[in-house]
Motif scaffolding. Structure first.
Motif, PDB file in Angstrom:
ATOM      1  N   LEU A 273      -7.057   3.917   4.417  1.00 15.07           N
ATOM      2  CA  LEU A 273      -6.868   3.078   5.596  1.00 15.07           C
ATOM      3  C   LEU A 273      -7.533   1.714   5.409  1.00 15.07           C
ATOM      4  CD1 LEU A 273      -5.822   2.761   8.480  1.00 15.07           C
ATOM      5  CD2 LEU A 273      -7.984   3.752   9.281  1.00 15.07           C
ATOM      6  N   TYR A 274      -8.737   1.716   4.854  1.00 14.38           N
ATOM      7  CA  TYR A 274      -9.443   0.458   4.601  1.00 14.38           C
ATOM      8  C   TYR A 274      -8.633  -0.425   3.648  1.00 14.38           C
ATOM      9  CZ  TYR A 274     -12.709  -2.849   2.608  1.00 14.38           C
ATOM     10  OH  TYR A 274     -13.293  -4.007   2.161  1.00 14.38           O
ATOM     11  N   ASP A 275      -8.127   0.165   2.576  1.00 17.19           N
ATOM     12  CA  ASP A 275      -7.335  -0.598   1.609  1.00 17.19           C
ATOM     13  C   ASP A 275      -6.089  -1.189   2.264  1.00 17.19           C
ATOM     14  OD1 ASP A 275      -9.128  -0.073  -0.410  1.00 17.19           O
ATOM     15  OD2 ASP A 275      -7.989   1.608  -1.239  1.00 17.19           O
TER      16      ASP A 275
ATOM     17  N   ALA B 211     -13.067  11.031   4.056  1.00 17.01           N
ATOM     18  CA  ALA B 211     -13.465   9.797   3.376  1.00 17.01           C
ATOM     19  C   ALA B 211     -12.317   9.244   2.534  1.00 17.01           C
ATOM     20  CB  ALA B 211     -14.691  10.042   2.499  1.00 17.01           C
ATOM     21  N   ASP B 212     -11.493  10.116   1.957  1.00 16.79           N
ATOM     22  CA  ASP B 212     -10.332   9.651   1.201  1.00 16.79           C
ATOM     23  C   ASP B 212      -9.343   8.956   2.123  1.00 16.79           C
ATOM     24  OD1 ASP B 212     -11.354  10.691  -1.153  1.00 16.79           O
ATOM     25  OD2 ASP B 212     -10.302  12.607  -0.918  1.00 16.79           O
ATOM     26  N   ASN B 213      -9.119   9.554   3.279  1.00 17.70           N
ATOM     27  CA  ASN B 213      -8.223   8.927   4.256  1.00 17.70           C
ATOM     28  C   ASN B 213      -8.787   7.592   4.727  1.00 17.70           C
ATOM     29  OD1 ASN B 213      -6.398  11.018   4.152  1.00 17.70           O
ATOM     30  ND2 ASN B 213      -7.323  12.113   5.861  1.00 17.70           N
ATOM     31  N   ALA B 214     -10.087   7.528   4.918  1.00 18.99           N
ATOM     32  CA  ALA B 214     -10.724   6.286   5.369  1.00 18.99           C
ATOM     33  C   ALA B 214     -10.596   5.201   4.300  1.00 18.99           C
ATOM     34  CB  ALA B 214     -12.195   6.532   5.698  1.00 18.99           C
ATOM     35  N   THR B 215     -10.741   5.565   3.052  1.00 24.33           N
ATOM     36  CA  THR B 215     -10.589   4.604   1.965  1.00 24.33           C
ATOM     37  C   THR B 215      -9.163   4.069   1.923  1.00 24.33           C
ATOM     38  OG1 THR B 215     -12.313   5.677   0.669  1.00 24.33           O
ATOM     39  CG2 THR B 215     -10.766   4.281  -0.539  1.00 24.33           C
TER      40      THR B 215
ATOM     41  N   ALA C  74      -4.754  -7.859   6.169  1.00 24.33           N
ATOM     42  CA  ALA C  74      -5.547  -9.031   6.554  1.00 24.33           C
ATOM     43  C   ALA C  74      -5.405 -10.155   5.534  1.00 24.33           C
ATOM     44  CB  ALA C  74      -7.016  -8.647   6.720  1.00 24.33           C
ATOM     45  N   MET C  75      -5.389  -9.800   4.256  1.00 26.81           N
ATOM     46  CA  MET C  75      -5.235 -10.817   3.215  1.00 26.81           C
ATOM     47  C   MET C  75      -3.851 -11.463   3.293  1.00 26.81           C
ATOM     48  SD  MET C  75      -8.042 -11.185   1.660  1.00 26.81           S
ATOM     49  CE  MET C  75      -7.535 -12.142   0.264  1.00 26.81           C
ATOM     50  N   THR C  76      -2.831 -10.665   3.562  1.00 25.05           N
ATOM     51  CA  THR C  76      -1.480 -11.216   3.705  1.00 25.05           C
ATOM     52  C   THR C  76      -1.409 -12.163   4.892  1.00 25.05           C
ATOM     53  OG1 THR C  76      -0.507  -9.244   2.692  1.00 25.05           O
ATOM     54  CG2 THR C  76       0.946 -10.605   4.048  1.00 25.05           C
TER      55      THR C  76
ATOM     56  N   PHE D 190       0.848  -1.192   0.000  1.00 25.30           N
ATOM     57  CA  PHE D 190       0.000   0.000   0.000  1.00 25.30           C
ATOM     58  C   PHE D 190       0.880   1.238   0.000  1.00 25.30           C
ATOM     59  CE2 PHE D 190      -2.059   3.448   2.277  1.00 25.30           C
ATOM     60  CZ  PHE D 190      -3.202   3.604   1.523  1.00 25.30           C
ATOM     61  N   GLU D 191       0.633   2.104  -0.952  1.00 25.66           N
ATOM     62  CA  GLU D 191       1.335   3.381  -0.980  1.00 25.66           C
ATOM     63  C   GLU D 191       0.309   4.469  -1.220  1.00 25.66           C
ATOM     64  OE1 GLU D 191       4.662   3.746  -3.565  1.00 25.66           O
ATOM     65  OE2 GLU D 191       5.352   1.723  -3.134  1.00 25.66           O
ATOM     66  N   SER D 192       0.384   5.469  -0.407  1.00 27.30           N
ATOM     67  CA  SER D 192      -0.486   6.613  -0.598  1.00 27.30           C
ATOM     68  C   SER D 192       0.165   7.525  -1.630  1.00 27.30           C
ATOM     69  CB  SER D 192      -0.679   7.359   0.722  1.00 27.30           C
ATOM     70  OG  SER D 192      -1.459   8.505   0.509  1.00 27.30           O
ATOM     71  N   THR D 193      -0.624   8.043  -2.529  1.00 25.80           N
ATOM     72  CA  THR D 193      -0.081   8.938  -3.547  1.00 25.80           C
ATOM     73  C   THR D 193      -0.070  10.383  -3.072  1.00 25.80           C
ATOM     74  OG1 THR D 193      -2.274   9.156  -4.523  1.00 25.80           O
ATOM     75  CG2 THR D 193      -0.832   7.450  -5.422  1.00 25.80           C
ATOM     76  N   GLU D 194      -0.614  10.610  -1.915  1.00 25.35           N
ATOM     77  CA  GLU D 194      -0.688  11.969  -1.386  1.00 25.35           C
ATOM     78  C   GLU D 194       0.594  12.334  -0.663  1.00 25.35           C
ATOM     79  OE1 GLU D 194      -3.205  14.037  -1.939  1.00 25.35           O
ATOM     80  OE2 GLU D 194      -4.239  12.474  -3.074  1.00 25.35           O
ATOM     81  N   LEU D 195       1.042  13.556  -0.844  1.00 23.95           N
ATOM     82  CA  LEU D 195       2.204  14.034  -0.111  1.00 23.95           C
ATOM     83  C   LEU D 195       1.828  14.397   1.314  1.00 23.95           C
ATOM     84  CD1 LEU D 195       3.807  16.285  -2.856  1.00 23.95           C
ATOM     85  CD2 LEU D 195       4.474  13.995  -2.163  1.00 23.95           C
ATOM     86  N   SER D 196       0.589  14.827   1.480  1.00 20.58           N
ATOM     87  CA  SER D 196       0.132  15.211   2.802  1.00 20.58           C
ATOM     88  C   SER D 196      -1.322  14.804   2.946  1.00 20.58           C
ATOM     89  CB  SER D 196       0.257  16.729   2.971  1.00 20.58           C
ATOM     90  OG  SER D 196      -0.429  17.140   4.125  1.00 20.58           O
TER      91      SER D 196
END
Length: 175
Positions: A49-51, A43-47, A57-59, A30-36
């Motif tokens: 975090l969910y991902d 909701a973007d942050n929640a998405t 969990a899958m790992t 998982f890598e966030s594309t946001e610098l900040s």
């Protein structure tokens, strides 16, 4: 159990181990594309975090599945595969065919769901939502007070949105 059945199940387990090792090795990071995260919508942050949590969990699930398959292969090498680890009775081939990692007969399989251990997030949710009936009025007052505390801290309301605010206080003449 016949030797050819064990051979078939061993091949199936080896393929499963190979597949799982490959999937665990090539997990999507998982890598966030946001610098900040400062200007992101919650909701973007929640998405994000969910991902991230879903990937973790899958790992974990793949790693546990891989461990089970390796244990079953070790049991084949030991000569204990196909025998219940609890009672010593033979495990039916149909069960092993459906679940090659099974080390117990159906009678000794863990069939009860774990209803006791719950995620820690539920403690927080339960604390705010489960109020005794006799405290219902008190809980409502606490909720209203907490909303007023948040509103006092700051909001996006303009001065005219504040019912008891003095408009002159906000618009001073700089003469």
């Amino acid at each position: 159990m016949k030797a050819e059945q064990v051979k078939k199940l061993k091949k199936q387990l080896e393929e499963q181990v190979e597949s799982l090792e490959d999937r665990v090795e090539h997990t999507e990071e998982f890598e966030s594309t946001e610098l900040s995260n400062y200007d992101n919508h919650p909701a973007d942050n929640a998405t994000d975090l969910y991902d991230q949590e879903r990937g973790m969990a899958m790992t974990q699930f793949k790693e546990e599945e891989l461990e089970d398959a390796k244990i079953a292969l070790a049991a084949i090498e030991d000569g204990t595969y196909g025998t219940c680890a609890v009672c010593g009775k033979d495990i039916p081939f149909e069960r092993l065919e459906a679940l090659p990692t099974a080390l117990t007969c159906i009678d000794h399989a863990d069939q009860k769901p774990d209803l006791e251990s719950r995620p820690p997030e539920e403690d927080v949710l339960r604390a705010s939502t489960s109020q005794p009936v006799e405290k219902e009025d008190s809980a409502l007052r606490d909720y209203q007070d907490s909303f007023e505390d948040v509103e006092d801290y700051g909001s996006s309301d303009t001065p005219q949105d504040q019912p008891d605010a003095d408009p002159q206080k906000f618009f001073k003449d700089d003469k």
